[in-house]
Design an enzyme around this catalytic site. Structure first.
Site, short mmCIF file in Angstrom:
data_model
loop_
_atom_site.label_atom_id
_atom_site.label_comp_id
_atom_site.label_asym_id
_atom_site.label_seq_id
_atom_site.Cartn_x
_atom_site.Cartn_y
_atom_site.Cartn_z
N ASP A 235 -0.11 -7.49 0.88
CA ASP A 235 0.47 -6.19 1.22
C ASP A 235 1.99 -6.23 1.21
O ASP A 235 2.65 -5.70 2.11
CB ASP A 235 -0.04 -5.70 2.57
CG ASP A 235 0.22 -4.20 2.76
OD1 ASP A 235 0.28 -3.49 1.74
OD2 ASP A 235 0.38 -3.75 3.91
N LEU B 41 -8.73 -22.16 -6.28
CA LEU B 41 -9.72 -23.17 -5.95
C LEU B 41 -11.13 -22.70 -6.29
O LEU B 41 -11.94 -23.45 -6.82
CB LEU B 41 -9.64 -23.53 -4.46
CG LEU B 41 -10.70 -24.52 -3.95
CD1 LEU B 41 -10.55 -25.87 -4.67
CD2 LEU B 41 -10.59 -24.70 -2.45
N GLY B 42 -11.44 -21.44 -5.99
CA GLY B 42 -12.75 -20.90 -6.31
C GLY B 42 -13.79 -21.15 -5.25
O GLY B 42 -14.96 -21.41 -5.56
N SER C 168 4.92 2.26 8.08
CA SER C 168 4.48 1.18 7.20
C SER C 168 5.65 0.66 6.36
O SER C 168 6.42 1.44 5.81
CB SER C 168 3.38 1.68 6.26
OG SER C 168 2.20 1.94 6.94
N GLY D 211 4.44 6.67 8.60
CA GLY D 211 5.86 6.64 8.29
C GLY D 211 6.51 5.32 8.64
O GLY D 211 7.64 5.03 8.24
N HIS E 221 0.82 -1.21 0.00
CA HIS E 221 0.00 0.00 0.00
C HIS E 221 0.85 1.26 0.00
O HIS E 221 0.36 2.34 -0.34
CB HIS E 221 -0.97 0.00 1.20
CG HIS E 221 -0.31 0.22 2.52
ND1 HIS E 221 0.10 -0.82 3.34
CD2 HIS E 221 0.01 1.35 3.19
CE1 HIS E 221 0.61 -0.33 4.45
NE2 HIS E 221 0.58 0.98 4.38
#
Length: 427
Positions: free
Chosen positions: A95, A223-224, A168, A166, A65
């Site tokens: 992330d 897999l769904g 992250s 600051g 992000h």
């Protein structure tokens, strides 16, 4: 640990007001200021974050992000050197983001094993909260494998280490000084630290970064199906003898799950003969398998156990959300997305020719051209329509340098931009 600063250029296409707003900008070798045409209001959003060097040749691990949809990224090292960074790849699902800077012989962090972490272990973060470089905060691990609603299936490390804007993308260290996580998010009602912070386990982050380094994207098995935790009340409802397993809540059409016969209300008890202690063990193990692999699921359905054979497929690409392009807009090999000026914009800018820069990347941005600039002429040829620019470029040889007359804040300057060795045709 490194400091990361990013620049996002935001745009508001609202035409409710035609008042020209000016926001000075001084990174164009002080030659030009910054114009904001009425139909393309420009705002600059600068963010601070942190990262950790994982390769001596300039690979930096951070949070996805932090570097998603940014126009510029700069990295500052401990010794004060600054480098422009290139985004190698991002994976929003975990992330994890990977950056590359042009540097060698860099000190590399010692990578630990996040699987050895336990609640009560001491951990510390080194980051740049609010821009204060090298700040150290410490705390203990509250939980491992913490799955949070709305944050995908990341098995977060929960700590009480203080994390603020600051921080992250900063490294989380164990008591031996080994990186065991990448600080990702906080849980807060105020926007600031309130005692709950969450880090992506380093084992997961490194595995994702290796795929980003090799492919630029993460190739996942598909897999769904969607799952939820099996509670005692749900187990009683489905006549299950225990509360372990993953309850199927959705099966996607034309998916491997549907082809194998999986259905909502099934309880998956084991994968390849190994019992599922927690429901998130199933999606996590699937994510670790390559597309095309086969697996066996033990399923509880209507009071009986069944064995289902599943062949995993590659994760399908998400459907693209395309906006209809603006009329008379074009993107060229220089990295310029250009649009024609309206009569109102020409009147405001006091020009009788020119094309509005909607996006700038590649060679053009490297030379300082930004969104909101107006390209008035190509060499000495004035540009009234996008076709004028197209025809002018077509007469240039690949690799040739062209002079673009650019206006910013009603001030003009020529900017030399080298054409790529091979240009793409207009589409």
């Amino acid at each position: 640990m490194v400091d990361i600063s990013t620049l996002r250029i935001g745009r508001d296409e609202s035409q409710e007001s035609i008042e020209l707003e000016i926001a000075p900008e001084h990174d164009f070798a002080d030659r030009l200021a910054w114009p904001l045409a009425a139909s393309a209001r420009i705002s600059q959003i600068r963010d601070l974050a942190s990262g950790v060097i994982i390769d001596s040749n300039g690979l930096i691990l951070t949070s996805a992000h932090v570097v998603t949809n940014v126009d510029e990224t700069q990295v500052r090292l401990d010794d004060g050197r600054r480098f422009a960074a290139r985004v190698v790849g991002i994976d929003k699902r975990t992330d994890v983001g990977l950056l590359k800077i042009d540097a060698t012989a860099l000190p590399v962090a010692v990578i630990g094993d996040s699987a050895t972490l336990e609640p009560g272990n001491w951990v510390a973060a080194i980051s740049s909260p609010f821009g204060f470089h090298g700040s150290v905060t410490a705390g203990v691990v509250s939980a491992v494998d913490r799955v949070m609603g709305g944050a995908g299936d990341i098995p977060f490390i929960q700590t009480d280490v203080a994390i603020n804007p600051g921080s992250s993308g900063s490294p989380l260290f164990n008591s031996r000084g080994e990186v065991v996580g990448i600080n990702s998010m906080i849980y807060s009602g105020s926007g600031g630290y309130m005692g709950l912070s969450f880090a992506v386990p380093i084992n997961l982050a490194i595995r994702i970064s290796e795929q980003l380094r090799e492919h630029g994207v993460v190739h996942r098995a598909y897999l769904g199906a969607q799952f939820q935790e099996m509670t005692p009340a749900l187990a009683q409802s489905f006549e299950l003898p225990s509360t372990t397993g993953a309850l199927v809540v959705r099966v996607e059409a034309d998916s491997p799950a549907q082809a194998a016969g999986l259905a909502p209300g099934d309880a998956v008890l084991s994968l390849d003969g190994k019992p599922l202690v927690h429901f998130y063990d199933l999606p996590r193990q699937i994510a670790q398998r390559p597309p095309g692999s086969r697996m066996q699921l033990e399923v509880w359905r209507s009071g009986t156990r069944r064995l289902l054979q599943v062949s995993l497929r590659p994760q399908p690409a998400p459907p693209e959300s395309r906006l209809a392009p603006a009329a008379s807009e074009w993107n060229d090999g220089l990295g310029l997305s250009l649009g024609e000026l309206s009569p109102v914009q020409r009147l405001q800018l006091r020009v009788d020719s020119g094309l509005l820069v909607r996006e700038a990347s590649g060679p053009a941005r490297s030379e300082g051209i930004r969104a909101g600039d107006v390209v008035v002429a190509l060499n000495r040829v004035k540009l009234h329509r996008v076709d004028d620019f197209v025809r002018g470029l077509a007469q240039m040889a690949p690799g040739q340098t062209v002079a673009l007359l650019v206006m910013r804040d009603r001030r003009l300057a020529y900017v030399a931009v080298r054409l790529p060795s091979a240009r793409r045709d207009r589409s």
